[in-house]
Design an enzyme around this catalytic site. Sequence first.
Site, PDB file in Angstrom:
ATOM      1  N   ARG A 133     -10.431  59.154  -2.294  1.00  0.00           N
ATOM      2  CA  ARG A 133     -11.502  58.386  -2.913  1.00  0.00           C
ATOM      3  C   ARG A 133     -11.650  56.897  -2.125  1.00  0.00           C
ATOM      4  O   ARG A 133     -12.652  56.690  -1.880  1.00  0.00           O
ATOM      5  CB  ARG A 133     -11.655  58.199  -4.292  1.00  0.00           C
ATOM      6  CG  ARG A 133     -12.920  57.333  -4.903  1.00  0.00           C
ATOM      7  CD  ARG A 133     -14.152  57.563  -4.189  1.00  0.00           C
ATOM      8  NE  ARG A 133     -14.521  59.144  -4.142  1.00  0.00           N
ATOM      9  CZ  ARG A 133     -15.293  59.554  -3.394  1.00  0.00           C
ATOM     10  NH1 ARG A 133     -16.168  58.951  -2.519  1.00  0.00           N
ATOM     11  NH2 ARG A 133     -15.574  60.907  -3.418  1.00  0.00           N
TER      12      ARG A 133
ATOM     13  N   LYS B 251     -26.108  38.662   3.319  1.00  0.00           N
ATOM     14  CA  LYS B 251     -26.196  39.498   1.986  1.00  0.00           C
ATOM     15  C   LYS B 251     -25.208  40.601   2.028  1.00  0.00           C
ATOM     16  O   LYS B 251     -25.653  41.827   2.324  1.00  0.00           O
ATOM     17  CB  LYS B 251     -27.758  39.880   1.853  1.00  0.00           C
ATOM     18  CG  LYS B 251     -28.612  38.647   1.821  1.00  0.00           C
ATOM     19  CD  LYS B 251     -30.264  39.025   1.801  1.00  0.00           C
ATOM     20  CE  LYS B 251     -31.202  37.724   1.797  1.00  0.00           C
ATOM     21  NZ  LYS B 251     -32.507  38.471   1.748  1.00  0.00           N
TER      22      LYS B 251
ATOM     23  N   LYS C 277     -32.408  25.744   5.369  1.00  0.00           N
ATOM     24  CA  LYS C 277     -33.616  26.608   4.836  1.00  0.00           C
ATOM     25  C   LYS C 277     -34.589  25.913   3.748  1.00  0.00           C
ATOM     26  O   LYS C 277     -34.508  24.519   3.930  1.00  0.00           O
ATOM     27  CB  LYS C 277     -33.065  27.721   3.910  1.00  0.00           C
ATOM     28  CG  LYS C 277     -31.939  28.620   4.734  1.00  0.00           C
ATOM     29  CD  LYS C 277     -31.523  29.717   4.062  1.00  0.00           C
ATOM     30  CE  LYS C 277     -32.544  30.897   4.423  1.00  0.00           C
ATOM     31  NZ  LYS C 277     -32.315  32.256   3.519  1.00  0.00           N
TER      32      LYS C 277
ATOM     33  N   GLU D  18     -35.635  26.944   9.218  1.00  0.00           N
ATOM     34  CA  GLU D  18     -36.307  28.077   8.583  1.00  0.00           C
ATOM     35  C   GLU D  18     -37.779  27.272   8.535  1.00  0.00           C
ATOM     36  O   GLU D  18     -38.046  26.246   7.897  1.00  0.00           O
ATOM     37  CB  GLU D  18     -35.919  28.443   7.202  1.00  0.00           C
ATOM     38  CG  GLU D  18     -36.814  29.542   6.533  1.00  0.00           C
ATOM     39  CD  GLU D  18     -36.530  29.958   5.229  1.00  0.00           C
ATOM     40  OE1 GLU D  18     -36.929  30.736   4.741  1.00  0.00           O
ATOM     41  OE2 GLU D  18     -35.587  29.108   4.662  1.00  0.00           O
TER      42      GLU D  18
ATOM     43  N   ASP E 227     -40.111  32.873   8.730  1.00  0.00           N
ATOM     44  CA  ASP E 227     -39.806  33.552   7.490  1.00  0.00           C
ATOM     45  C   ASP E 227     -41.142  34.052   6.793  1.00  0.00           C
ATOM     46  O   ASP E 227     -42.042  33.416   6.678  1.00  0.00           O
ATOM     47  CB  ASP E 227     -39.099  32.761   6.427  1.00  0.00           C
ATOM     48  CG  ASP E 227     -38.651  33.429   5.177  1.00  0.00           C
ATOM     49  OD1 ASP E 227     -38.104  34.614   5.466  1.00  0.00           O
ATOM     50  OD2 ASP E 227     -39.038  33.092   4.128  1.00  0.00           O
TER      51      ASP E 227
END
Length: 295
Positions: free
Chosen positions: A104, A139, A171, A201, A222
């Site tokens: 597994r 992410k 950002k 951004e 963006d």
Amino acid sequence: MNSFSPLPSTLIEPIVRGALLEDLGRCGDLTSDAVIPRDRTATLVLKSRQSGIVAGLDLAAFAFMLVEPAIDMQIWRGDGSDVAAGETIAKLCGPARGLLTAERTALNFLCRLSGIATATATMVEAVRGHKAKIVCTRKTTPGLRALEKYAVRVGGGANHRFGLDDAVLIKDNHIAIAGDIRTAIERARAAAGHMVKIEVEVDTLEQLDAALTLAVDAVLLDNMSVEDLARAVAIVSGRAITEASGRVTPKTAPSIAATGVDLISVGWLTHSAPILDIGLDMPAHRRALELMEME
């Protein structure tokens, strides 16, 4: 097969060891130890149940080796290989208990990374013919970022910054708290070393103009419409790297790439890509022989 560098064993081993410790806990594999005689050996194969791109075989091999060093793993289709449904990826021979105990953990790594590589390859194919590169984001699954970014490379994509420490990406929240885009960029340039790239951004073409006057290295466009992306690329005109981001799918990627952007970042490659279904099975001929012996 795509060109990529393998992950170093010094990185792989502690991650695999930790996963095995999580699975084995305090008492080990109660089921296999009780059901399988200690001296029983077996031959099993890793077989893909879907078509896709293989990634993560070194991690699978480490899982088997750490549980039982006597296991021999013969890889038939290495990382980066395009496999069809039903195709054998590797053959494993050795103590049966070890094979089942490591199964597994090995498959968790192999299925997860192969799924990311397969999803990346789909995106890369969607923008073929354009200059845009498909890149991943931060992410990622905590603790597994290096593995998941590796899988993106196996699938033909490229990596964005690895973490917060290897590039500046200003950002919207940075800009809002700093006060304005100029202040944020000027502070970043004053603090960053000469080797550090600065990306900002922008949500509008007005913000883009402001960023370009301050000579940033890259602009993250963006959630812009395709029309605005094309306008942005024309405005930049090679003065900075252009990166498109937001709601990118295999269907939307071709039109985004056609705008002329340099990069298309896709977060779901590492946070939501489905696994590639791979199983550890007994070869069909071997199973037939065992059934005959039982009769």
